[in-house]
Scaffold this motif. Sequence first.
Motif, PDB file in Angstrom:
ATOM      1  N   VAL A  98     -26.183  12.870  18.355  1.00  0.00           N
ATOM      2  CA  VAL A  98     -25.774  12.814  16.943  1.00  0.00           C
ATOM      3  C   VAL A  98     -24.574  13.719  16.687  1.00  0.00           C
ATOM      4  N   TYR A  99     -24.474  14.827  17.446  1.00  0.00           N
ATOM      5  CA  TYR A  99     -23.520  15.890  17.128  1.00  0.00           C
ATOM      6  C   TYR A  99     -22.261  15.717  17.971  1.00  0.00           C
ATOM      7  N   THR A 100     -21.242  15.182  17.342  1.00  0.00           N
ATOM      8  CA  THR A 100     -20.029  14.732  18.024  1.00  0.00           C
ATOM      9  C   THR A 100     -18.816  15.522  17.558  1.00  0.00           C
ATOM     10  N   MET A 101     -17.640  15.041  17.919  1.00  0.00           N
ATOM     11  CA  MET A 101     -16.409  15.670  17.429  1.00  0.00           C
ATOM     12  C   MET A 101     -16.305  15.581  15.911  1.00  0.00           C
ATOM     13  N   ALA A 102     -17.001  14.644  15.296  1.00  0.00           N
ATOM     14  CA  ALA A 102     -17.015  14.588  13.830  1.00  0.00           C
ATOM     15  C   ALA A 102     -17.579  15.892  13.258  1.00  0.00           C
ATOM     16  N   ASP A 103     -18.663  16.388  13.855  1.00  0.00           N
ATOM     17  CA  ASP A 103     -19.261  17.642  13.396  1.00  0.00           C
ATOM     18  C   ASP A 103     -18.311  18.811  13.603  1.00  0.00           C
ATOM     19  N   ALA A 104     -17.632  18.823  14.751  1.00  0.00           N
ATOM     20  CA  ALA A 104     -16.705  19.915  15.034  1.00  0.00           C
ATOM     21  C   ALA A 104     -15.532  19.914  14.052  1.00  0.00           C
ATOM     22  N   VAL A 105     -14.934  18.749  13.844  1.00  0.00           N
ATOM     23  CA  VAL A 105     -13.790  18.657  12.936  1.00  0.00           C
ATOM     24  C   VAL A 105     -14.196  19.024  11.517  1.00  0.00           C
TER      25      VAL A 105
END
Length: 491
Positions: A321-328
């Motif tokens: 679930v925790y992808t680059m979307a979460d990081a950005v």
Amino acid sequence: MQITVDNNQIIGKADKMLYGHFIEHFHRQIYGGLFDVGSPLSDEDGFRTDVIAALRDIRVPVLRWPGGCFVSAYNWKYGVGKERRTAFDKAWRVEEPNTFGTDEYIKFCRKIGCEPYICTNAGTGTAEEMSDWVEYCNIANEGFFAKWRAKNASKAPYGVKYWSIGNENWGGHEVGAKTSEQWGALVREAAKMMHRVDPSIELSAASIADLDWNLNLLRSAGQLLDWVSIHDYWDFSPDGVQHASYEEVIAKTGKRLSRSIDRVRSYLTALELHDKIKIAYDEWNLRGWYHPNVMNNVHRDGYYSKEEYLAPRDRNDDNKVYTMADAVFSACFLNTCLRNCDIVGMACFSPVVNTRGCICTHKEGIVLRPTYYVFYLFANLLGENVLDVWNADTPLSDTGDMEMSDVVVTRTKEGYAVSAINKDAENECEIGLRFLDAEISKCRIHCLNGKSKNSYNDIGKTEVGISVSEWTKFGGKVTLPPHSVNVIELV
């Protein structure tokens, strides 16, 4: 995007507490998370050594505990001493063994080198119970509770500086929810008693970006407070499986991220408290926690079983679930806090371990999710002084209503550190940097990224990490890869 930086225009000093964290007695965050007695990976006190090492590496400045919703029916006295008293946790509907309590929490904070930040029970608790907790932690040897601490764990007081009165007592979901009038009166009396025990502590109180709530709170107790606490989560899954896409996540960034800050700032300013009280954004995360069937546990055919409200919580720990979307997203949020560092002095990522945390534990080790590396970059590289910038020719989203890059410039002892985020999922972004009254000779880039916008880390699978370039001559421009979080060092 062209950025112009004036070395003399400082927005404010960014407190390291902006990179803080939060932990709650929920699911596997404490037990089986940072506290795992009997695990071969735990030390003599039951704390996971791999978690401790990881938290030291991101220089956790402050750790809020024990809740969260959990705290609003929590009796701290059950969790200290040799004889611990189990309790039924009315927030999450499980038995709480209380083997991890105040003394263990303080010991953990000392191990990772952070400031403790205790959130008190303002749901079923009283002002006296809150002040007793301060006595237990901070008084040397006067009073029953100070002597109890000396007998239980430490003759020396703990010196806990940061305390919060309540969690989300404005909400009907919270045990012991209050009206705005009730809240102002309770906070005033609790703050009074807590300060009588230790005048040196700094106090926060649960708030929300709502006019009536803040007016009652600040008029009743504003002169006794140092902080107001606000919370935000932006993506709630309907089933714990479906989550916002990368593009949907990016749409939640931009000016949307400062709305709560802007509102609370205006309330503090209107009451002339903006120079006295700061905002503690002490619960925040892109992903809202998934815990169905517990707050409203009645359905058409009766009641949800224990299995129906416990088992779904495991879906929070699905690492894909925790992808680059979460990081950005997380980097954009921290940039927002940095731009508002004159009024936002603390932020606590919610939570730090398991559930939606940046670290996920398993029996053989830990997984560092993409958000972990955001904190690694920001806490280790960014400077204290946040500079004002002028930008032009900023690329916009397809709808034209949001910038696709996000840049904050900080000044360090050696030069500058720039937080530069490219939100675009597919395209590179060129950033021009022009410094007035400063000569820059070389730069290097720390880039957090994965092969795709959906890259993630899991057990035996590492797709997201940090790459560091060599020092090169600075030519006034840098190129940022798609869906990336970057810190540019310039000297």
